[in-house]
Design an enzyme around this catalytic site. Structure first.
Site, PDB file in Angstrom:
ATOM      1  N   HIS A  29      -3.254   7.138   2.844  1.00 25.47           N
ATOM      2  CA  HIS A  29      -3.677   5.890   2.219  1.00 25.47           C
ATOM      3  C   HIS A  29      -5.100   5.560   2.662  1.00 25.47           C
ATOM      4  O   HIS A  29      -5.412   5.558   3.855  1.00 25.47           O
ATOM      5  CB  HIS A  29      -2.714   4.777   2.619  1.00 25.47           C
ATOM      6  CG  HIS A  29      -3.199   3.401   2.313  1.00 25.47           C
ATOM      7  ND1 HIS A  29      -3.709   3.045   1.078  1.00 25.47           N
ATOM      8  CD2 HIS A  29      -3.261   2.276   3.083  1.00 25.47           C
ATOM      9  CE1 HIS A  29      -4.056   1.776   1.099  1.00 25.47           C
ATOM     10  NE2 HIS A  29      -3.802   1.282   2.308  1.00 25.47           N
ATOM     11  N   CYS A  88       0.809  -1.225   0.000  1.00 17.37           N
ATOM     12  CA  CYS A  88       0.000   0.000   0.000  1.00 17.37           C
ATOM     13  C   CYS A  88       0.842   1.275   0.000  1.00 17.37           C
ATOM     14  O   CYS A  88       0.321   2.357  -0.250  1.00 17.37           O
ATOM     15  CB  CYS A  88      -0.946   0.002   1.200  1.00 17.37           C
ATOM     16  SG  CYS A  88      -2.114  -1.381   1.215  1.00 17.37           S
ATOM     17  N   ASN A 129     -10.100  -0.113  -0.015  1.00 12.76           N
ATOM     18  CA  ASN A 129      -8.646  -0.066   0.000  1.00 12.76           C
ATOM     19  C   ASN A 129      -8.126  -0.600  -1.329  1.00 12.76           C
ATOM     20  O   ASN A 129      -8.221  -1.791  -1.601  1.00 12.76           O
ATOM     21  CB  ASN A 129      -8.134  -0.908   1.172  1.00 12.76           C
ATOM     22  CG  ASN A 129      -6.621  -0.880   1.308  1.00 12.76           C
ATOM     23  OD1 ASN A 129      -5.904  -0.490   0.393  1.00 12.76           O
ATOM     24  ND2 ASN A 129      -6.127  -1.315   2.459  1.00 12.76           N
TER      25      ASN A 129
END
Length: 339
Positions: free
Chosen positions: A267, A127, A297
């Site tokens: 994020h 990520c 996500n």
């Protein structure tokens, strides 16, 4: 680092196919209320069975090149951040390069001093991939100030979801983003600074199997460790601390404080994590941008998706100070400053 680095173009592309919380209610023991309360996510974009993420990576790349007013033939470096490539080999970067028509510029018969070969590879920082990609781009530009870098994020984590596990499968979606980075010419944002880190001691907190750690043969069944697993509580703790600390370190390095930040994009993993980082930084909530309720996500693509939407809404502007931060499997983390 004194090398000037700019984002000259920015674009994203996601599958049209969506998977809402209500869709998930039909296949697992969960509810829209349960998911929204714990994550802030309402829907996510996922690939159809006959799709692959490279087609969306190409779409994002083409739009980013157009936004930067750069032709594909000018690209010197094509980097793809992904922890969910459609094949282990060839790289997504080489697949994208072929679909962009770059092979005719990089074939051995065409290499010359004025027409060098293309640097083309994938890298995996999970990520944190986009932030790591900014740092890689700065390094390449330090070596070659005339470089034109296409940094792509391409994630298809729906293909690694165990939809019997409601603790993880409700979180992730698919999507691609792309930015063109160069040292001169038309630009949208200047990359002021980047800071990244990692700690392999916590490698088991987030895992995706399917590599070569286990011998498999044709006909073997897929084991549960093929799919993404995560120790949620521990990840939450380390994510909040890691992103907050790295952001403060980067600001201090550049003689700035949180008060100098005009826009904060973290994020897009979980709304609770983003809110906790914001509270730890003591940043005003009206400076915090989120869009994970529509995408979930998307790993390395999440910050690019948020930047594109913030730009469309007039919130991400040239000249303002924008703080980006991410955290991912590895463990990896990083922050970046744009203006």
């Amino acid at each position: 680092m004194s090398t000037v680095c700019h984002i000259a173009g920015l674009a994203v592309s996601v599958p049209e196919n969506t998977l809402s919380n209500f869709d998930l209610e039909k296949i697992m023991d969960t509810s829209d209320e349960w998911i929204v309360t714990r994550t802030g996510i309402r829907s996510r974009h996922v690939l159809k069975d006959d799709e692959n993420i490279s087609q969306y990576a190409v779409a994002a790349a083409e739009k980013a090149l157009a936004d930067a007013q750069v032709s594909a033939s000018q690209i010197t470096h094509l980097l793809v951040a992904t922890c969910s490539p459609e094949t282990l080999s060839p790289s997504v970067a080489c697949i994208v390069a072929e679909k962009l028509g770059l092979s005719k510029f990089s074939g051995l018969q065409h290499i010359s001093e004025n027409n060098p070969s293309l640097v083309c590879f994938d890298f995996n920082a999970a990520c944190s991939g986009f932030i790591y990609g900014l740092e890689l781009s700065r390094a390449f530009l330090a070596l070659n100030p005339d470089a034109v870098i296409l940094l792509v994020t391409a994630e298809s984590l729906s293909r690694r979801m165990n939809y019997r596990d409601r603790t993880t499968s409700v979180l992730f979606g698919d999507g691609a983003g792309a930015v063109v980075i160069r040292g001169s010419g038309r630009h949208l944002f200047k990359i002021l600074d980047v800071s990244v880190g990692a700690d392999g001691d916590y490698k088991d907190l987030i895992r995706i199997g399917g590599g070569t750690d286990k011998k498999v043969q044709v006909g073997d069944t897929i084991a549960e460790d093929f799919f993404l697993t995560m120790q949620g509580r521990e990840v939450f703790k380390h994510a909040v601390r890691g992103m907050a600390q790295e952001s403060l370190k980067l600001l201090a390095k550049n003689s700035l404080t949180v008060a100098d930040v005009d826009l904060f994009i973290a994020h897009q993993a979980n709304l609770r994590i983003i809110e906790a980082v914001g509270e730890r930084l003591n940043i005003s909530p009206d400076k915090v941008f989120t869009n994970l309720e529509k995408y979930g996500n998307t790993s390395a693509s999440s910050i690019v998706l948020a930047m594109a939407e913030a730009r469309e809404q007039g919130l991400l502007k040239q000249g303002q100070k924008t703080l980006l931060t991410a955290f991912g499997a590895g463990l990896t983390w990083g922050s970046a400053l744009l203006c």
